[in-house]
Design an enzyme around this catalytic site. Structure first.
Site, short mmCIF file in Angstrom:
data_model
loop_
_atom_site.label_atom_id
_atom_site.label_comp_id
_atom_site.label_asym_id
_atom_site.label_seq_id
_atom_site.Cartn_x
_atom_site.Cartn_y
_atom_site.Cartn_z
N ALA A 187 42.50 48.27 33.28
CA ALA A 187 42.28 49.15 32.12
C ALA A 187 40.81 49.31 31.76
O ALA A 187 40.41 50.34 31.22
CB ALA A 187 43.06 48.62 30.92
N HIS A 223 48.36 43.62 34.81
CA HIS A 223 48.49 42.19 34.44
C HIS A 223 48.94 41.95 33.00
O HIS A 223 49.19 40.81 32.61
CB HIS A 223 47.20 41.42 34.77
CG HIS A 223 46.06 41.60 33.83
ND1 HIS A 223 45.75 40.69 32.87
CD2 HIS A 223 45.15 42.59 33.72
CE1 HIS A 223 44.68 41.10 32.20
NE2 HIS A 223 44.30 42.26 32.70
N CYS A 277 32.33 34.38 20.83
CA CYS A 277 31.23 33.44 20.79
C CYS A 277 29.97 34.13 21.27
O CYS A 277 29.89 34.56 22.42
CB CYS A 277 31.52 32.24 21.69
SG CYS A 277 32.95 31.33 21.17
#
Ligand SMILES: *Cc1c(COP(=O)(O)O)cnc(C)c1O
Length: 396
Positions: A74, A204, A326
């Site tokens: 994607a 997936h 992060c």
């Protein structure tokens, strides 16, 4: 049941054993290159790719199998859709409309296009993460050529009102792209009924293999290829096809099409069970996302007073996710939750549970128990201790 328990189906899913079985022959006995036109090895690979193309097309209601262009996933499909449409439609305009809660693959592709001189409008969402068709309508100008709205959000599962948005884009003669990486195989999608011109998919996320996906390109929609070479996939995406991956993707789509209704029912009940068990035992737990218009397997909760990072560092036997990114300097809370108006402090305390095809009731009950224990434990820690826990795990 043996821990760790996987409740992170929005990140990726295990391949269905039926998918793996379908793929296996194409690694060895039937290893041909689908572009080899001169011999039976190539013909067999090409036939298998054609069959998979029809299976993918059927899942999203594409009328012609040729409207399916295979890609690596994607991220690539979104890049091809946005950059490809932008560069091929310069004569139609320079303005793109998308939404603040999109996946990075859409937001970053738009950022790149902005650097290249296009203008991008980021639409706001309501507290449930919904962008309304009126908001879309109001943002369209005569320079707009493309609207991109994700079908289902990957963090909070909220479903977009694509039917109404499609009505607006058709009315105004603007292309509509949707990132359906999370929605495909989970909710019915019909590009014809929705008026979608471009639709991104990835295998997936629907119990297929990683590294393969597709872009639905409505016949007649012009795209500039982002990969030049042998002219595969009608010239839109050069490169030798990942035949085993494509075969697995096709089979995965077929299974979804057949089992979607029953699976949605079952997974939705498990999700509601998890939610109920957690809120029965814990106070100050807030649901993020639309209460009803969201993916059956999605549960995104804010646990006030327990930072997600500390909860995850403590609860190593249940795989969940927080959308905090992060960065080198600090942990930034999710841009999706922030766009929905969730306070920074609560956004830091949000955990995404993703349930799916192989999730069992036993796993849900185990996870609920562990979440309750862990949140209680973390809430009892002083803030500095929560931080130290995270630092010790060294995730960033
Ligand atoms: C996972 C995901 C992507 C990226 O897909 P890949 O196949 O991993 O590149 C894009 N958009 C959404 C909404 C996703 O959930």
């Amino acid at each position: 049941m043996k821990p760790p328990i996987y409740l992170d189906y929005h990140a990726t899913t295990p391949a269905d054993p039926r998918v793996v079985e379908a793929m296996l022959p194409f690694f060895s006995e039937q290893f041909g290159n689908a572009a080899s036109r001169a011999h039976a090895f190539g013909w067999r690979a090409a036939e298998a790719v054609d069959a998979a193309r029809a299976q993918v097309a059927a899942l999203v209601g594409a009328r012609l199998p040729e409207e399916i262009v295979f890609t690596s996933g994607a991220t690539e499909s979104n890049n091809l859709a946005l950059k490809g449409a932008a560069l091929a439609n310069r004569d139609r305009g320079d303005h793109i409309i998308t939404v603040a809660t999109e996946h990075r693959a859409v937001l970053d592709a738009c950022k790149r296009l902005e650097q290249d001189g296009f203008r991008v409008t980021l639409l706001l969402v309501d507290k449930h993460g919904v962008v309304s068709s009126d908001t879309v309508r109001a943002a369209i100008t005569d320079r707009t050529f493309l609207v991109s709205v994700m079908a289902a959000n990957n963090e909070v599962g909220t479903l977009a009102p694509l039917m109404e948005i499609g009505r607006v884009t058709r009315e105004r003669g603007v292309l509509l792209h949707t990132d359906a990486a999370q929605a495909a195989g989970k909710v019915p999608l019909d590009v014809e009924a929705l008026g979608v011109d471009l639709l991104s998919l990835t295998a997936h996320k629907l119990c297929g293999p990683k590294g393969v996906g597709a872009l639905y390109v409505r016949r007649g929609v012009k795209l500039l290829p982002q990969m030049d070479g042998g002219g595969h996939e009608s010239g839109l995406r050069s490169g030798t096809l990942n035949v085993p991956g494509i075969v697995g993707f096709g089979r995965a789509c077929e299974i979804c099409r057949q089992e979607m209704a029953a699976e949605t029912e079952r997974v939705g009940q498990l999700r509601d069970r998890l939610h109920a068990k957690i809120t029965e035992s814990l106070e100050n737990v807030f649901l993020n996302g639309h209460p009803t218009e969201r993916l059956a397997g999605n549960l995104n909760l804010s646990f006030a007073g327990a930072t997600a990072e500390a909860v995850m560092a403590t609860m190593k036997d249940v795989a969940v996710s927080s959308a905090s990114a992060c960065t080198t300097a600090a942990v930034e809370p999710s841009h999706v939750l922030r766009a929905m108006g969730v306070k920074r402090s609560l956004a830091h305390c949000s955990i995404r549970f993703g349930l799916g095809r192989f999730t069992t009731e036993e796993e849900v009950d185990y996870a609920a128990r562990r979440v309750v224990e862990t949140v209680r434990e973390v809430r009892a820690m002083p803030p500095m201790e929560q931080l130290a826990l995270v630092a010790a795990r060294d995730r960033c």
